[in-house]
Design an enzyme around this catalytic site. Sequence first.
Site, short mmCIF file in Angstrom:
data_model
loop_
_atom_site.label_atom_id
_atom_site.label_comp_id
_atom_site.label_asym_id
_atom_site.label_seq_id
_atom_site.Cartn_x
_atom_site.Cartn_y
_atom_site.Cartn_z
N HIS A 2 -7.94 3.31 -10.56
CA HIS A 2 -8.21 2.91 -11.94
C HIS A 2 -9.71 2.83 -12.21
O HIS A 2 -10.49 2.50 -11.32
CB HIS A 2 -7.58 1.53 -12.20
CG HIS A 2 -6.09 1.56 -12.24
ND1 HIS A 2 -5.39 1.79 -13.39
CD2 HIS A 2 -5.17 1.41 -11.26
CE1 HIS A 2 -4.10 1.77 -13.13
NE2 HIS A 2 -3.94 1.54 -11.84
N THR A 42 0.82 -1.22 0.00
CA THR A 42 0.00 0.00 0.00
C THR A 42 0.85 1.26 0.00
O THR A 42 0.58 2.22 -0.70
CB THR A 42 -0.91 0.02 1.25
OG1 THR A 42 -1.61 -1.21 1.31
CG2 THR A 42 -1.89 1.18 1.19
#
Lengths: 586, 413
Positions: free
Chosen positions: A136, A128
């Site tokens: 996206h 992360t």
Amino acid sequence: MSISRKVKKVLKKFPYDISFVVDEGIVLLEGEVNSHQEWVKIGLNIGDIKGVKGVVNEIRWKGMKEGKTRAERRENIASKNERKRLGKHEVVIIGGGIIGCSIARELSKFKVDVALVEKGPDVSLGQTRANNGMVHPGLAPSKGSLKRRLNVRGNEMYGELCEELDVPFKRVGSLILITSRTLKKYKRYLPLGLNTGFCKYILPWLVKKKADRNRLKGVEILRGDDIKKEVKGVTDDVISAVKIPSTGIVDPYELTIALYENAKKNGVDFYLDTEVVGFAKEDSMIRGVITDKGVLGAHHVVNAAGLYSDEIAELADTKEFTIHPRKGVELLFNKRIQDDVEHCLTELTLPSHPTSKGGGINPTVHGNIIWGPTAKEIESKKDTSVDKKDIDEIMERYSKVLPDFPRSEFIRYFAGVRAPSFTEDFIIRPAKEVQNLLHVAAIQSPGIASAPAIAEYSVEMLDKMGLKLERDESFDGSRRAMDRAAEMSDDELRSRIQEEQRWGNIVCTCEMVSEAEIIEAINRGAESFDAIKRRTRAGMGECQESYCLLRIADIMSKELDIPLKNVKKEWAESEFFDGTVRGEEG
Amino acid sequence: MKDVVVIGGGPSGLAAAPEIGKKGYDVTILERNGELGGLLQQCIHEGFGTLLFDKSLSGPEFADIFINRVHDTGVKVELETYVKSVEKREDGFEMTAVTPKGVEIIKTRSLVYAIGCRERNRFEIKIGGTRPAGVLTAGTVQRLVNLYGVLPGKNPIIVGGGDVGLIVARHLYLEGVESILMVYPEEFFSGLPRNAQQCILDFDIPYRPRTTVKRILGDKKVEAVELVKVDENWDMIQGTEEIYRCDSVILSVGLVPYSEKVEELGAEIDCKTNGPVVDEFFETTVEGVFSVGNLVQIFDYVDDAVQTSFVAAQGVDKYLKGFSSKRDKPVKLKPGKNVGTVTPQVIAHDADDDIKIFFRPGIEKEGARIELTSGKEVLKHQKKRYVRPSTLEEMELPRDILSKKKEVMVDVR
């Protein structure tokens, strides 16, 4: 053709003696190959076979480092701790990345007793942390994949989620650029005129068609000056572009910290600095999660251990997949750069890379510009090193898109390691051999975008696995972000200073972070320099800590009541300094 | 409305403020730290003041001389003051400053930026490898050791042979670290020869020229570095890599002027010096905004840096009285191909006094000839026994040779 026959056929292509077993779609491979590259290649080829649900790649490669010591170490720690009781919960989530924290927060909406175990001293320390923050739209994942479904849904959920959690999120939109390089590999078959025509009309149409099929809204095809209007300084090589308005950007660790804080507020217990080393099992059920601090009793266990999810599965005696670490290097630019990049930009090249969308040029929510990531298969999950040639590779690649961009004005480079499986899709399903274990594994890109939907889907799975879910009416989904001196009006800041004068002591001059913010981060649980940095942005500016490091370390030493030389960067044994001058007590 | 605000209470700001103040102007120094003196306060070694006072002083002693002048001339001082923004107004400048007392709006007719420089970090020189704890800049280490009595590690490696690195190396050596090594890409240390002799050679501290750190190794804390030899273009020579065990990496790889703030105000930046473009009175391209000291360019000696303050003080005086000497078209000063940087970058006035220019040679040369040329015409030349990039050179520029010139080139042959 059965999976076995297909596997056999694929393995024939390689000059090695590889043995395999297929069991309910899981393929176990054994043997030896010459290189790590070959190991990856075989794994991917097998993972590509239709119907294969997981590849356990136990093939060894020449020069491979022995993994035995790790298992021994865990067994050792487990045997010392398996009788110590640490706690008891209905659900224990393993892993404090964006996935683990999203699931924790999702479960906190119900009357369930949940705990999350993370081996690091803070959340968001794995994949992360090094993500570029692109949310996206859901264009790339292929039809029928879990990835596609969760990506599209996750992206839709972002606006509301980030508003609730007071986390900056911007739907900046993305442009897929089709240039004279897009079809370079097909040059032999396409005369120039045909190539340009194809790139101008057919290719963008095909991309748009795929976007429509994935139910993306507002997708437009741009040509000529319309592209130049959207992207200042774009290369003249661009022929057409497809604009997707739903693409967004977020700060991945800030969101993860927000999820963590909010889940905690709603009753989730977080065991940080706690490493899972084994499981106490009865038949095909986990009864307890053994950690280096003791045993956590559990009815249900979620494996969201990212890079280590395959090892967690193995500890639970349910080997179903192997993670093959894939490194991505990113280059972060100075905020001072005037060339605004307003959208996420990707240059399309065909045939598309089998395992990577190719990275791109992105703005960040904090006003920087970020280039990358690269994609490189690596041997060690811990390898986050960056070499000069990685930097050069990124520069060369993206300078083609923005030729006049001041590329030498980067302020930092870093790398993260993705955790894909060989099937290259998310693995979210109950474990094969353990009834009460849910795998939420192999979450690679678009994992950030999919995270909210993954959490929702995981809870559905837990429901099916028999977890009793009853809405908790007292759930409070709101969370307040840290206040920032840099974002306040003069009047606001003035009144804050009146209450607490440390708001007026600016310790990080690049990002204008005050002493009060450092203290607030410590009050919110940060105990290391990097944990403070992620919460306040101190040290993230142009000088990269050279001005503020010692000043912040000094504040930490006072607030945490520890000697300066015990101030840590992040992990245990990551102290910045060591030793004292002559005559001072060590 | 104030006449002058000096931003920065380090050596160049401390030198500028009283020099302007004694002419009767209302001058205020804004300093972001809790005390005046800037970097001088952490420089407990001697060697300051040899040019100006003919004495070898420690940093704090040198600072004290100017702090006394500040107090004697009635210059106001605001400590713990962070300048958040500056905007140009019709009659001067309006600044917003953050202090533990509040947020103040300060109005002034003119501004002197004396905010110095920052240290170059590992990213700017593309050191590869991991990013563990224990990679520190030399200035941070100097502060750590001198102000906190804490060491960076027991086995440090110092990268770059700059002055701060040289001084820190000696200090760590004397504090009894277990091992120490200095590496640098040049053939000879980039710091002053005097410091190289007194800090490294006199103590037999191990050093390796034409060597740099290719990668930093270590997961949580620095465990080792990969050293590599470099050629005269500083390109790494493949096959010469070597692992060197250490627990801290101290970088002394150059300083960069803190030009961000003046750039925001609209000042033109010289891409060679990385500081603002200034004229012979150290006025930037924004009228009424002056820039002095290491913000203009990196000086080797603080004694030289503060001289820019003295000259700028005259400029501020002239500006406040309404300049009458400005040329219609300024003469540009440019570095030739064997020169790295030149300051000032423009000559904007007609006056009687000569101008002192500073330039950093781009090459190392014995028996050098320094030339000022305009086109093919040589305006002035002088011999110099030895020049090298590590030593900043100065030269008098007579104004009369500039008449009708548009551009003058400074070069070393």
